[in-house]
Write an enzyme that holds these catalytic residues in place. Structure first.
Site, PDB file in Angstrom:
ATOM      1  CG  ASP A   1      63.403 -58.358-114.240  1.00 57.49           C
ATOM      2  OD1 ASP A   1      62.220 -57.985-113.413  1.00 57.49           O
ATOM      3  OD2 ASP A   1      64.550 -58.226-113.829  1.00 57.49           O
TER       4      ASP A   1
ATOM      5  CG  HIS B   1      53.240 -56.391-113.095  1.00 57.51           C
ATOM      6  ND1 HIS B   1      54.621 -56.961-113.307  1.00 57.51           N
ATOM      7  CD2 HIS B   1      53.131 -55.690-112.308  1.00 57.51           C
ATOM      8  CE1 HIS B   1      55.487 -56.318-112.667  1.00 57.51           C
ATOM      9  NE2 HIS B   1      54.494 -55.385-111.685  1.00 57.51           N
TER      10      HIS B   1
ATOM     11  CG  LEU C   1      54.713 -77.437-120.773  1.00 60.74           C
ATOM     12  CD1 LEU C   1      56.021 -77.607-121.307  1.00 60.74           C
ATOM     13  CD2 LEU C   1      54.329 -75.983-121.317  1.00 60.74           C
TER      14      LEU C   1
HETATM   15  C1  IPE Z   1      62.888 -61.179-109.876  1.00 64.88           C
HETATM   16  O1  IPE Z   1      62.696 -60.142-110.361  1.00 64.88           O
HETATM   17  C2  IPE Z   1      61.235 -61.789-109.601  1.00 64.88           C
HETATM   18  C3  IPE Z   1      60.500 -62.120-110.618  1.00 64.88           C
HETATM   19  C4  IPE Z   1      60.503 -61.908-111.807  1.00 64.88           C
HETATM   20  C5  IPE Z   1      59.116 -62.625-110.089  1.00 64.88           C
HETATM   21  P1  IPE Z   1      62.891 -58.770-109.584  1.00 64.88           P
HETATM   22  O2  IPE Z   1      62.705 -57.787-110.518  1.00 64.88           O
HETATM   23  O3  IPE Z   1      62.042 -58.582-108.456  1.00 64.88           O
HETATM   24  O4  IPE Z   1      64.475 -58.852-109.241  1.00 64.88           O
HETATM   25  P2  IPE Z   1      65.460 -57.738-108.692  1.00 64.88           P
HETATM   26  O5  IPE Z   1      64.671 -57.117-107.525  1.00 64.88           O
HETATM   27  O6  IPE Z   1      65.428 -56.976-109.929  1.00 64.88           O
HETATM   28  O7  IPE Z   1      66.801 -58.564-108.460  1.00 64.88           O
HETATM   29  C1  IPE Z   2      59.133 -58.744-113.041  1.00 67.45           C
HETATM   30  O1  IPE Z   2      59.092 -57.587-113.622  1.00 67.45           O
HETATM   31  C2  IPE Z   2      57.821 -59.233-112.579  1.00 67.45           C
HETATM   32  C3  IPE Z   2      57.860 -59.168-111.172  1.00 67.45           C
HETATM   33  C4  IPE Z   2      58.749 -58.991-110.320  1.00 67.45           C
HETATM   34  C5  IPE Z   2      56.433 -59.559-110.564  1.00 67.45           C
HETATM   35  P1  IPE Z   2      59.307 -56.210-112.845  1.00 67.45           P
HETATM   36  O2  IPE Z   2      58.057 -55.754-112.098  1.00 67.45           O
HETATM   37  O3  IPE Z   2      60.454 -56.452-111.721  1.00 67.45           O
HETATM   38  O4  IPE Z   2      59.843 -55.430-113.937  1.00 67.45           O
HETATM   39  P2  IPE Z   2      61.123 -54.347-113.801  1.00 67.45           P
HETATM   40  O5  IPE Z   2      62.347 -55.053-113.492  1.00 67.45           O
HETATM   41  O6  IPE Z   2      60.717 -53.264-112.811  1.00 67.45           O
HETATM   42  O7  IPE Z   2      61.148 -53.506-115.263  1.00 67.45           O
HETATM   43 MG    MG Z   3      62.532 -56.369-112.147  1.00 67.51          MG
END
Ligand code: IPE
Ligand code: IPE
Ligand code: MG
Length: 239
Positions: free
Chosen positions: A17, A34, A128
């Site tokens: 995240d 991303h 892995l």
């Molecule tokens: C969880 O992160 C999903 C992934 C890392 C793929 P999110 O950013 O979607 O989670 P929330 O919405 O903050 O809980």
């Molecule tokens: C996690 O990073 C990746 C996915 C959910 C695909 P985020 O896109 O949720 O990044 P933040 O939380 O908005 O910074």
């Molecule tokens: Mg996020």
């Protein structure tokens, strides 16, 4: 008596995240975050293999991420197809076996074909196991496992559920890491994380480097896993 070297977690699971915030802080579009996240994953896979981790399971796209702006969702889908085309040969050379875990209905035919091809190409690798959770949700997994057992007329025992879950090919995670500062599960590995050690890092995923992984592993090594027993029982068994 010489003490045994600290254990490396066999199965590490990561909620990757913080990509969006990483990009926003640099006045870049979220998709750029991303993209950087893919680089971070490549580094993390290598670091895990080098340290002797046997299974790495990462959360790449959740069942709920479809609720994001259409532009970000399509950017993520394109990134996935592109990353597979570029990364699979290298991953395969490095001995990585890929599995894609999640609901395939709802993904494009092109995407599903790319996932199957990546799994087939890397199926012989043993260094892995990399599980990429894509269009995955912990509740989806529990529900699909229950539906599978019901269709087969099997009782819903814990053992049957374990066997029907999407991660039946690996043992449960030992270490569950979430980057990006949030302290929640966000529907990741709800069934399998019953006894995982949780580690929350304030680093955004693109910044999660080898030192950050080592800090998470060191935290894991400092924990006493009791699985319901007392501390005294655990120390007796370990002696
Ligand atoms: C969880 O992160 C999903 C992934 C890392 C793929 P999110 O950013 O979607 O989670 P929330 O919405 O903050 O809980
Ligand atoms: C996690 O990073 C990746 C996915 C959910 C695909 P985020 O896109 O949720 O990044 P933040 O939380 O908005 O910074
Ligand atoms: Mg996020």
């Amino acid at each position: 008596m010489a003490s045994s070297p600290p254990r490396i977690p066999h199965h590490v699971a990561i909620v990757m995240d913080g990509n969006g915030r990483w990009a926003t802080r640099r006045f870049m579009p979220r998709v750029a975050g991303h993209k950087q996240g893919v680089e971070s994953l490549r580094r993390c896979v290598k670091a895990c293999a080098d340290r002797g981790v046997g299974v790495l399971t990462v959360f790449a796209f959740s069942s709920e991420n479809w609720n994001r702006p259409a532009e970000e969702v399509s950017g993520l889908m394109e990134l996935m197809v592109g990353a597979l085309a570029r990364e699979v040969p290298r991953l395969s050379r490095d001995g990585v076996r890929l599995h894609f875990v999640g609901e395939r209905a709802g993904l494009s035919a092109k995407m599903v074909a790319a996932l199957i091809e990546a799994e087939t190409t890397t199926a012989h690798n043993t260094r892995l196991v990399l599980n990429v959770c894509f269009n995955y949700g912990g509740r989806w997994d529990i529900a699909q496992a229950a539906a599978k057992l019901a269709a087969q007329g099997l009782p819903m025992t814990e053992m049957n559920m374990d066997r029907a879950m999407a991660l039946a090919h690996v043992p449960d995670p030992d270490l569950f890491i979430r980057t990006g500062g949030e302290q929640r599960l966000s529907n990741f590995l709800l069934w399998q994380s019953a006894y995982a050690e949780l580690f929350f890092s304030d680093k955004l995923w693109p910044e999660f480097d080898e030192a950050a992984l080592d800090a998470a592993i060191a935290a894991f090594q400092s924990r006493e896993r009791r699985f319901g027993q007392t501390s005294a029982q655990v120390s007796t068994a370990a002696a």
